[in-house]
Scaffold this motif. Structure first.
Motif, PDB file in Angstrom:
ATOM      1  N   THR A  39       0.727  -1.222   0.068  1.00  0.00           N
ATOM      2  CA  THR A  39       0.019   0.175   0.057  1.00  0.00           C
ATOM      3  C   THR A  39       0.972   1.185   0.028  1.00  0.00           C
ATOM      4  OG1 THR A  39      -0.184  -0.183   2.338  1.00  0.00           O
ATOM      5  CG2 THR A  39      -2.084  -0.938   1.137  1.00  0.00           C
ATOM      6  N   ALA A  40       2.091   1.208   0.359  1.00  0.00           N
ATOM      7  CA  ALA A  40       2.722   2.478   0.447  1.00  0.00           C
ATOM      8  C   ALA A  40       3.381   2.850  -1.020  1.00  0.00           C
ATOM      9  CB  ALA A  40       4.115   2.255   1.304  1.00  0.00           C
ATOM     10  N   PRO A  67       2.843  11.476  -3.513  1.00  0.00           N
ATOM     11  CA  PRO A  67       3.656  12.369  -2.508  1.00  0.00           C
ATOM     12  C   PRO A  67       2.941  13.899  -2.448  1.00  0.00           C
ATOM     13  CG  PRO A  67       4.991  12.494  -4.585  1.00  0.00           C
ATOM     14  CD  PRO A  67       3.618  11.326  -4.715  1.00  0.00           C
ATOM     15  N   ALA A  68       3.357  14.597  -1.403  1.00  0.00           N
ATOM     16  CA  ALA A  68       2.574  15.945  -1.410  1.00  0.00           C
ATOM     17  C   ALA A  68       3.367  16.788  -2.319  1.00  0.00           C
ATOM     18  CB  ALA A  68       2.746  16.300   0.134  1.00  0.00           C
ATOM     19  N   SER A  69       4.554  16.723  -2.586  1.00  0.00           N
ATOM     20  CA  SER A  69       5.327  17.617  -3.624  1.00  0.00           C
ATOM     21  C   SER A  69       6.324  16.762  -4.137  1.00  0.00           C
ATOM     22  CB  SER A  69       5.970  18.825  -2.599  1.00  0.00           C
ATOM     23  OG  SER A  69       6.988  18.318  -1.782  1.00  0.00           O
ATOM     24  N   MET A 122       2.105  12.558 -14.848  1.00  0.00           N
ATOM     25  CA  MET A 122       1.868  11.758 -13.533  1.00  0.00           C
ATOM     26  C   MET A 122       1.617  12.595 -12.502  1.00  0.00           C
ATOM     27  SD  MET A 122       3.711   8.114 -12.501  1.00  0.00           S
ATOM     28  CE  MET A 122       5.332   9.186 -12.425  1.00  0.00           C
ATOM     29  N   TYR A 123       2.098  13.559 -12.200  1.00  0.00           N
ATOM     30  CA  TYR A 123       2.201  14.534 -11.053  1.00  0.00           C
ATOM     31  C   TYR A 123       1.271  15.812 -11.212  1.00  0.00           C
ATOM     32  CZ  TYR A 123       5.786  11.305  -9.650  1.00  0.00           C
ATOM     33  OH  TYR A 123       6.491  10.070  -9.253  1.00  0.00           O
ATOM     34  N   ASP A 124       0.341  15.733 -12.034  1.00  0.00           N
ATOM     35  CA  ASP A 124      -0.210  16.977 -12.477  1.00  0.00           C
ATOM     36  C   ASP A 124      -1.053  17.277 -11.235  1.00  0.00           C
ATOM     37  OD1 ASP A 124      -1.690  18.859 -13.856  1.00  0.00           O
ATOM     38  OD2 ASP A 124      -3.516  17.789 -13.706  1.00  0.00           O
ATOM     39  N   THR A 141       2.697  20.180  -6.046  1.00  0.00           N
ATOM     40  CA  THR A 141       3.716  21.455  -5.794  1.00  0.00           C
ATOM     41  C   THR A 141       4.940  20.921  -6.179  1.00  0.00           C
ATOM     42  OG1 THR A 141       3.828  21.037  -3.411  1.00  0.00           O
ATOM     43  CG2 THR A 141       2.120  22.654  -4.251  1.00  0.00           C
ATOM     44  N   VAL A 142       5.816  21.801  -6.760  1.00  0.00           N
ATOM     45  CA  VAL A 142       7.211  21.530  -7.097  1.00  0.00           C
ATOM     46  C   VAL A 142       7.959  22.120  -5.744  1.00  0.00           C
ATOM     47  CG1 VAL A 142       9.152  21.516  -8.721  1.00  0.00           C
ATOM     48  CG2 VAL A 142       6.537  21.078  -9.396  1.00  0.00           C
ATOM     49  N   ASP A 143       8.932  21.490  -5.089  1.00  0.00           N
ATOM     50  CA  ASP A 143       9.877  22.163  -4.205  1.00  0.00           C
ATOM     51  C   ASP A 143      11.438  21.786  -4.890  1.00  0.00           C
ATOM     52  OD1 ASP A 143      10.060  19.356  -3.765  1.00  0.00           O
ATOM     53  OD2 ASP A 143       9.984  19.665  -1.621  1.00  0.00           O
TER      54      ASP A 143
END
Length: 72
Positions: free
Chosen positions: A30-31, A36-38, A65-67, A70-72
């Motif tokens: 499941t992990a 991810p949040a960013s 894929m990450y539409d 946020t980008v950090d």
């Protein structure tokens, strides 16, 4: 009598160890599906997106894929 207790302890330990391994495998499966949040700029572009720096707070990944992340 003593042999029965030892065998019961061995079987109980093996059963509990088996449950522990099953739980670890489920947690690992499941992990991998968690988003991810960013993301990093490289992850955004590798996932097929572009970095949109016109957003007010933080740059955002657009497309791929990450539409919307946020980008950090």
């Amino acid at each position: 009598m003593c042999i029965r207790r030892i065998l019961a302890t061995v079987f109980a330990t093996a059963a509990l160890a088996g449950l522990g391994l099953t739980g670890a495998a489920t947690a690992t499966a499941t992990a991998g599906s968690v988003t991810p949040a960013s993301v990093t700029p490289g992850e955004c572009t590798d996932g097929g997106g572009t970095i949109d720096r016109s957003t007010p707070v933080l740059p955002t990944c657009r497309g791929g894929m990450y539409d919307g992340q946020t980008v950090d």
